[in-house]
Enzyme design. Structure first.
Site, short mmCIF file in Angstrom:
data_model
loop_
_atom_site.label_atom_id
_atom_site.label_comp_id
_atom_site.label_asym_id
_atom_site.label_seq_id
_atom_site.Cartn_x
_atom_site.Cartn_y
_atom_site.Cartn_z
N THR A 1 0.79 -0.99 -0.09
CA THR A 1 0.11 -0.07 -0.04
C THR A 1 0.94 1.32 -0.04
OG1 THR A 1 -1.77 -1.35 1.34
CG2 THR A 1 -1.86 1.17 1.08
N CYS B 1 -4.01 -1.98 8.24
CA CYS B 1 -4.36 -1.26 6.92
C CYS B 1 -5.22 0.13 7.41
CB CYS B 1 -5.41 -1.91 6.01
SG CYS B 1 -4.51 -3.43 5.20
N ASN C 1 -10.45 1.60 1.63
CA ASN C 1 -10.28 1.28 3.01
C ASN C 1 -10.83 2.42 3.71
OD1 ASN C 1 -9.03 -1.40 2.81
ND2 ASN C 1 -7.03 -0.70 3.02
N ASP D 1 -3.88 3.75 6.31
CA ASP D 1 -4.45 4.36 4.94
C ASP D 1 -5.36 5.65 5.32
OD1 ASP D 1 -3.05 1.85 4.39
OD2 ASP D 1 -4.97 0.94 3.45
N GLU E 1 -6.86 -9.60 7.00
CA GLU E 1 -5.92 -10.26 7.86
C GLU E 1 -6.57 -11.71 8.34
OE1 GLU E 1 -3.84 -10.60 11.91
OE2 GLU E 1 -5.26 -8.77 11.62
N LYS F 1 -7.35 1.99 -3.97
CA LYS F 1 -6.98 1.36 -2.53
C LYS F 1 -7.43 2.09 -1.23
CE LYS F 1 -4.77 -1.38 0.39
NZ LYS F 1 -5.57 -2.56 1.02
#
Length: 407
Positions: free
Chosen positions: A123, A270, A218, A274, A150, A214
């Protein structure tokens, strides 16, 4: 095809396993101990499908052409394709992902194999791949975001919601090749399991749009988590039944019932990093929602901590440091943020975390892995996710906003 995967976290390892069904894959790790375990089909991460594939490989029921090594030069030199899936943690000082491991992989590959196609799976900030191409004067880098959970990474690679690959106009052939490799891995397992082929959409887009997809995906999930957490904060404050409100809201098919179980906040690999990176990318661009979702996660932890502190406990027990159920990941887990806030008020805290050694100290709080002793010593038990088998007998002590997984 000879494929090298840099990084054996949940993204890299799941891809390595997926592609090794039909290709010669070399995975690069940083330690000999981890390489040795992987070469014995022992997974360093908790992932049900990876562990199933490895068990079948050990028993001779499945062939995986996968080797793990610490020899970067050798792995890159023989590769026809390099996949970079190294970690990129967010730096709160620079307001930027730490992309040094990605650049190290690119530099190492260019030294011994300058024309190899490289796919970044890590990422990264919006605009990063273009900056890398300019920095190194290369064209052979594309980007493909991952949408993996995950502990379910290989499952999600085998059942992808979509495949997205970002490229320049001159790289369409390489982008299509990579998308087809991912689809091939899916089809092989479908055939093996006797399952009908899935309808998997593939989107080829520009590098920068793929990077944005991406981070925006998220961040939307973080918005949803935060929304239901703030709904729960309101309901608790007003003495209302959170669960009934959520059930009524989620009956609307436009809203649905996913990501609706309240928690102490979003965490893990993440969402925290993110959302912060996307906010940093919004510099000089008008916004309110992106900043609000980052702030909301902190406000939620404040609220949860205040709920515990108001009970005046002599000792608070923290049940598991992990981000969610069936996880061994502590990274940025919300319960740690709550714990620090309670600790700052001088309230003693003990931790039940079976993945850590008994007596270990985390944030000056002692780990007690005798469950019965832990429960007896705790006046209030803080549990982001409730475990009926382990906590059912002391449910009256437990503070958890886990409303749906108890059913």
């Amino acid at each position: 095809m000879k494929i090298t995967v840099a990084g054996v976290g949940y993204v890299g390892l799941s891809l390595a396993v997926l592609l090794s069904q039909n290709h010669e894959v070399t995975a690069i790790t940083t330690t000999e101990a981890k390489a040795e375990k992987l070469n014995q089909w022992i997974s360093p991460i908790r992932d049900d499908e990876i562990e199933r594939f490895f068990k079948e490989a050990r028993e001779g029921k499945r062939t995986l052409n996968l080797t793990t090594t610490t020899d970067k030069a050798s792995a890159y030199k023989s590769a026809e394709l390099v996949i970079i899936a190294t970690p990129t943690n967010y730096d709160d000082v620079s307001h930027f992902f730490d992309t040094s491991a990605v650049e190290d992989a690119i530099e190492q590959a260019l030294k011994v194999n300058p024309n190899v196609t490289m796919v970044i799976k890590s990422t990264i900030p919006v605009g990063y791949t273009e900056s890398v191409k300019e920095k190194y004067g290369i064209k052979n880098v594309i980007f493909s975001p991952e949408f993996l959970r995950e502990s379910k990474a290989l499952y999600d690679n085998l059942h992808p919601s979509r495949i997205v690959v970002g490229c320049d106009d001159c790289q369409t052939e390489q982008a299509e090749m990579f998308a087809n490799l991912l689809l091939e891995g899916v089809r092989l397992e479908e055939k093996r399991a006797g399952q009908p082929p899935q309808n998997i959409p593939v989107l080829l887009t520009h590098l920068t749009e793929a990077e944005a997809i991406k981070l925006f995906a998220n961040t939307y999930l973080a918005v949803r988590v935060s929304y239901f957490n703030e709904l729960d904060t309101y309901a608790q404050t007003k003495g209302l039944d959170t669960k009934k409100i959520i059930e009524g809201v989620c009956m609307d098919p436009r809203i649905g019932s996913h990501y609706n179980n309240p928690s102490f906040g979003y965490g893990g690999y993440c969402l925290p990093k993110d959302t912060k990176q996307l906010l940093a990318n919004y510099k000089d661009v008008p916004q309110t929602i992106i900043e609000a979702v980052v702030k909301s996660n902190s406000v939620r932890k404040d609220f949860i901590a205040d709920q515990i502190i108001s009970r005046n406990p002599k000792t608070v027990g923290v049940f598991r440091l992990t981000m969610k159920s069936n996880s061994d990941n502590f990274r940025s887990s919300a319960i740690q943020g709550v714990m620090k806030r309670i600790k700052a008020k001088g309230i003693p805290i003990i931790i039940y975390e079976p993945t850590l050694e008994n007596g270990t100290e985390i944030f000056d709080c002692r780990v007690v892995n005798d469950l019965e002793a832990f429960k007896a010593a705790s006046d209030v038990i803080l549990a982001n996710r409730f475990d009926q088998d382990m906590l059912g007998d002391v449910a009256e002590k437990v503070y958890s906003r886990d409303l749906f997984s108890r059913d």
